[in-house]
Design a protein around this motif. Structure first.
Motif, mmCIF file in Angstrom:
data_model
loop_
_atom_site.group_PDB
_atom_site.id
_atom_site.type_symbol
_atom_site.label_atom_id
_atom_site.label_comp_id
_atom_site.label_asym_id
_atom_site.label_seq_id
_atom_site.Cartn_x
_atom_site.Cartn_y
_atom_site.Cartn_z
ATOM 1 N N ILE A 174 0.860 -1.189 0.000
ATOM 2 C CA ILE A 174 0.000 0.000 0.000
ATOM 3 C C ILE A 174 0.895 1.237 0.000
ATOM 4 C CG2 ILE A 174 -1.981 -1.057 1.139
ATOM 5 C CD1 ILE A 174 -0.990 0.114 3.811
ATOM 6 N N ASN A 175 0.331 2.397 -0.421
ATOM 7 C CA ASN A 175 1.149 3.609 -0.457
ATOM 8 C C ASN A 175 1.162 4.283 0.908
ATOM 9 O OD1 ASN A 175 -1.226 5.128 -0.142
ATOM 10 N ND2 ASN A 175 -1.528 5.243 -2.375
ATOM 11 N N ALA A 176 2.021 5.291 1.045
ATOM 12 C CA ALA A 176 2.223 5.958 2.337
ATOM 13 C C ALA A 176 0.925 6.582 2.834
ATOM 14 C CB ALA A 176 3.313 7.014 2.210
ATOM 15 N N GLU A 177 0.122 7.097 1.902
ATOM 16 C CA GLU A 177 -1.130 7.757 2.304
ATOM 17 C C GLU A 177 -2.087 6.772 2.966
ATOM 18 O OE1 GLU A 177 -3.222 9.505 -0.923
ATOM 19 O OE2 GLU A 177 -4.813 10.347 0.319
ATOM 20 N N GLU A 178 -2.236 5.556 2.373
ATOM 21 C CA GLU A 178 -3.147 4.573 2.971
ATOM 22 C C GLU A 178 -2.579 4.062 4.290
ATOM 23 O OE1 GLU A 178 -4.462 1.218 0.611
ATOM 24 O OE2 GLU A 178 -5.725 0.498 2.287
ATOM 25 N N TYR A 179 -1.239 3.920 4.340
ATOM 26 C CA TYR A 179 -0.592 3.470 5.582
ATOM 27 C C TYR A 179 -0.956 4.437 6.719
ATOM 28 C CZ TYR A 179 3.082 2.584 9.054
ATOM 29 O OH TYR A 179 3.751 2.326 10.226
ATOM 30 N N GLU A 180 -0.815 5.730 6.460
ATOM 31 C CA GLU A 180 -1.119 6.725 7.494
ATOM 32 C C GLU A 180 -2.613 6.720 7.860
ATOM 33 O OE1 GLU A 180 2.701 7.544 8.189
ATOM 34 O OE2 GLU A 180 0.971 8.234 9.336
ATOM 35 N N GLN A 181 -3.452 6.551 6.825
ATOM 36 C CA GLN A 181 -4.904 6.510 7.106
ATOM 37 C C GLN A 181 -5.235 5.336 8.020
ATOM 38 O OE1 GLN A 181 -6.384 6.155 3.106
ATOM 39 N NE2 GLN A 181 -6.654 8.375 2.796
ATOM 40 N N ARG A 182 -4.614 4.183 7.762
ATOM 41 C CA ARG A 182 -4.894 2.991 8.566
ATOM 42 C C ARG A 182 -4.374 3.149 9.992
ATOM 43 N NH1 ARG A 182 -8.501 -0.634 5.944
ATOM 44 N NH2 ARG A 182 -8.092 -0.576 3.743
ATOM 45 N N ILE A 183 -3.297 3.919 10.154
ATOM 46 C CA ILE A 183 -2.797 4.195 11.515
ATOM 47 C C ILE A 183 -3.789 5.107 12.228
ATOM 48 C CG2 ILE A 183 -1.040 5.423 12.866
ATOM 49 C CD1 ILE A 183 1.058 4.374 10.980
ATOM 50 N N SER A 184 -4.230 6.156 11.545
ATOM 51 C CA SER A 184 -5.193 7.094 12.149
ATOM 52 C C SER A 184 -6.487 6.380 12.535
ATOM 53 C CB SER A 184 -5.508 8.235 11.182
ATOM 54 O OG SER A 184 -4.310 8.885 10.813
ATOM 55 N N ALA A 185 -6.819 5.340 11.777
ATOM 56 C CA ALA A 185 -8.050 4.583 12.082
ATOM 57 C C ALA A 185 -7.798 3.548 13.176
ATOM 58 C CB ALA A 185 -8.551 3.886 10.812
ATOM 59 N N HIS A 186 -6.577 3.565 13.751
ATOM 60 C CA HIS A 186 -6.176 2.625 14.817
ATOM 61 C C HIS A 186 -6.158 1.190 14.315
ATOM 62 C CE1 HIS A 186 -6.356 5.836 17.748
ATOM 63 N NE2 HIS A 186 -7.524 6.160 17.286
ATOM 64 N N GLN A 187 -6.016 1.008 13.001
ATOM 65 C CA GLN A 187 -6.014 -0.364 12.454
ATOM 66 C C GLN A 187 -4.582 -0.890 12.284
ATOM 67 O OE1 GLN A 187 -8.118 0.021 8.755
ATOM 68 N NE2 GLN A 187 -10.142 -0.145 9.699
ATOM 69 N N MET A 188 -3.696 -0.038 11.772
ATOM 70 C CA MET A 188 -2.314 -0.460 11.444
ATOM 71 C C MET A 188 -1.368 -0.025 12.562
ATOM 72 S SD MET A 188 -0.044 -1.714 9.364
ATOM 73 C CE MET A 188 -0.368 -1.766 7.596
ATOM 74 N N PHE A 189 -0.256 -0.732 12.682
ATOM 75 C CA PHE A 189 0.737 -0.375 13.702
ATOM 76 C C PHE A 189 1.741 0.658 13.168
ATOM 77 C CE2 PHE A 189 3.899 -3.387 11.896
ATOM 78 C CZ PHE A 189 3.079 -4.328 11.283
ATOM 79 N N LYS A 190 2.272 1.437 14.116
ATOM 80 C CA LYS A 190 3.173 2.544 13.771
ATOM 81 C C LYS A 190 4.575 2.022 13.432
ATOM 82 C CE LYS A 190 1.066 4.369 17.697
ATOM 83 N NZ LYS A 190 1.165 4.943 19.032
ATOM 84 N N ASP A 191 5.406 2.935 12.906
ATOM 85 C CA ASP A 191 6.797 2.622 12.569
ATOM 86 C C ASP A 191 7.526 2.178 13.846
ATOM 87 O OD1 ASP A 191 9.444 4.436 10.811
ATOM 88 O OD2 ASP A 191 9.489 2.589 12.013
ATOM 89 N N MET A 192 7.840 0.880 13.898
ATOM 90 C CA MET A 192 8.419 0.311 15.123
ATOM 91 C C MET A 192 9.851 0.773 15.364
ATOM 92 S SD MET A 192 6.936 -3.373 14.226
ATOM 93 C CE MET A 192 8.017 -4.283 15.286
ATOM 94 N N SER A 193 10.490 1.291 14.302
ATOM 95 C CA SER A 193 11.893 1.691 14.498
ATOM 96 C C SER A 193 11.987 2.945 15.366
ATOM 97 C CB SER A 193 12.576 1.922 13.147
ATOM 98 O OG SER A 193 11.848 2.864 12.386
ATOM 99 N N ASN A 194 10.819 3.545 15.664
ATOM 100 C CA ASN A 194 10.813 4.702 16.579
ATOM 101 C C ASN A 194 10.649 4.279 18.034
ATOM 102 O OD1 ASN A 194 11.006 6.451 14.402
ATOM 103 N ND2 ASN A 194 8.772 6.537 14.123
ATOM 104 N N ASP A 195 10.509 2.979 18.283
ATOM 105 C CA ASP A 195 10.317 2.479 19.662
ATOM 106 C C ASP A 195 11.673 1.979 20.178
ATOM 107 O OD1 ASP A 195 7.843 0.574 21.419
ATOM 108 O OD2 ASP A 195 10.004 0.642 21.844
ATOM 109 N N PRO A 196 12.301 2.709 21.116
ATOM 110 C CA PRO A 196 13.654 2.343 21.564
ATOM 111 C C PRO A 196 13.738 0.969 22.221
ATOM 112 C CG PRO A 196 12.715 4.052 22.974
ATOM 113 C CD PRO A 196 11.772 3.885 21.831
ATOM 114 N N TYR A 197 12.645 0.559 22.867
ATOM 115 C CA TYR A 197 12.636 -0.746 23.541
ATOM 116 C C TYR A 197 12.686 -1.878 22.510
ATOM 117 C CZ TYR A 197 10.685 2.449 27.029
ATOM 118 O OH TYR A 197 10.467 3.529 27.869
ATOM 119 N N LEU A 198 11.836 -1.743 21.484
ATOM 120 C CA LEU A 198 11.807 -2.771 20.429
ATOM 121 C C LEU A 198 13.098 -2.745 19.616
ATOM 122 C CD1 LEU A 198 8.144 -2.341 19.075
ATOM 123 C CD2 LEU A 198 8.978 -3.964 20.796
#
Ligand code: ADP
Ligand code: DAR
Length: 364
Positions: A174-198
């Motif tokens: 999917i393109n970046a726009e749909e990825y962001e839409q799915r995150i805003s809809a609480h459906q998709m998970f965020k960029d995990m590389s921003n999580d220092p623990y993971l």
């Protein structure tokens, strides 16, 4: 890291961050009894808690058998987090039979008849290392295996849907726009590389390769691929009928289990997960509730967190873990317990706890 430096660092964390369970239970003498390879393997498991002293657990398993191989350190951490007496044996039971109780939020108050409800479980298959130790090829190979299972799932009338990949060049990308839409809809998970623990645990390596999400046509049954665990299987609905949501999830897990390699489980800990906090049912069941009076309109959730803790509940922000409360004091309420409790008991605890928090909110 050289052993003496490692021991000294962990000792300092034990003093500065007493809530870090890894630091609290780490035993240098035990560490010295291990051979070189085992020391390296254990270091990969606890690196997250060393790099991030503010960790609660401070460990992510890299392979399912880590929980047996390193139980001398991990078991006390697990028992303390999950409130299980060191003297008792843990026998994780499972109960998806919702017929014994009715948990409809509208019975608490009609104003709760249209709440955002979500319940998710983590599952890892036995034929791959856990996400922290997967290489890029394994991540993509697992994603392709999951996509083949989803192709079958999408033929089931009650689970018809599609797989959305964020792997560059994937046929389902999917393109970046749909990825962001799915995150805003609480459906998709965020960029995990921003999580220092993971990141410390290697779980976000090779981002975004091997990652994606199955979504049903009704957008109420979702499966994350390649997040913190191989799979996060979930239902997310608006309404108040917790029983219906749990039944749908239970049916979905059952269907998926026939299409995938066996799920990793342990006799003692039940479903095996990357994070020890998710062992057992590996379930988080949550409600998005607007509690403006209990949270000063979302500005202060500390009092609510204290009250929730007495009910065995955790409070997260409107965007999930590590996020703030939303507009009108919108918060994510969920039972803390995952291990030594059944799926049905989690549902009942969520329902009973929500009733108590709503009673407080409406009496302020
Ligand atoms: P997880 O629940 O998978 O452990 P998070 O706490 O980060 O991880 O939540 C993941 C996503 O699910 C976030 O976008 C969060 O806002 C969303 N979410 C959680 N509970 C609900 C709910 N009841 N309704 C809608 N979205 C929810
Ligand atoms: N960083 C981990 C978080 C534990 C619970 N959350 C998970 N697994 N997403 C810690 O040890 O604090």
């Amino acid at each position: 890291m050289e052993i003496n430096q490692l021991v000294k660092t962990i000792k300092n964390i034990r003093r500065s961050n007493p809530e870090n369970l890894m630091a609290r239970h780490f035993d240098a003498e035990y560490f010295h009894t291990l051979d070189d390879q085992s020391r390296r393997n254990l270091y990969e498991i606890i690196k997250t808690g060393i790099d991030n002293p503010d960790s609660t657990m401070g460990a992510y398993a890299q392979n399912p058998d880590d929980y047996d191989q390193f139980s001398q350190l991990l078991d006390p951490m697990i028992r303390e987090f999950h409130g299980i007496d060191p003297a008792t044996s843990i026998t994780q039971k499972h109960d998806w039979n919702t017929s014994a109780s009715s948990c409809n939020l509208a019975s608490i108050d009609l104003r709760l008849k249209d709440v955002s409800m979500r319940v998710r479980v983590a599952r890892n298959v036995t034929t791959f290392p856990l996400p922290g130790s997967m290489n890029k090829n394994q991540r993509v190979e697992f994603e392709n295996l999951a996509a083949r299972a989803f192709a079958e799932l999408s033929r089931q009338p009650e689970f018809g849907g599609k797989y959305l990949s964020i792997t560059p060049g994937s046929a389902n990308e999917i393109n970046a726009e749909e990825y962001e839409q799915r995150i805003s809809a609480h459906q998709m998970f965020k960029d995990m590389s921003n999580d220092p623990y993971l990141k410390s645990a290697g779980i976000s390596n090779d981002w975004p390769h091997g990652r994606g999400m199955y979504v049903s046509d009704e957008e109420d049954f979702l499966v994350w691929v390649g997040e913190e665990d191989h799979l996060r299987i979930m239902t997310m609905q608006r309404g108040g009928n917790l029983n219906a949501m749990f039944e749908r999830l239970g049916n979905g897990i059952e269907m998926l289990s026939t299409l995938l390699p066996p799920f990793a489980s342990s006799a003692q800990y039940g479903n095996v997960t990357s994070c020890p906090t998710n062992l057992g049912t590996a379930m988080r069941a949550s409600l998005h509730m607007k509690l403006p009076r209990s949270t000063s309109n979302g500005k202060d959730i500390s009092t609510l967190k204290s009250k929730a803790q007495t009910l065995g509940l955790a409070v997260r922000g409107a965007g999930g873990e590590h996020s703030d409360a939303g507009k009108d004091g919108l918060v994510d309420i969920s039972p803390v317990g995952r291990l030594g409790i059944t799926e049905m008991q989690i549902m009942q605890r969520l329902y009973d706890g929500a009733a108590q928090l709503w009673l407080t909110e409406t009496s302020l």
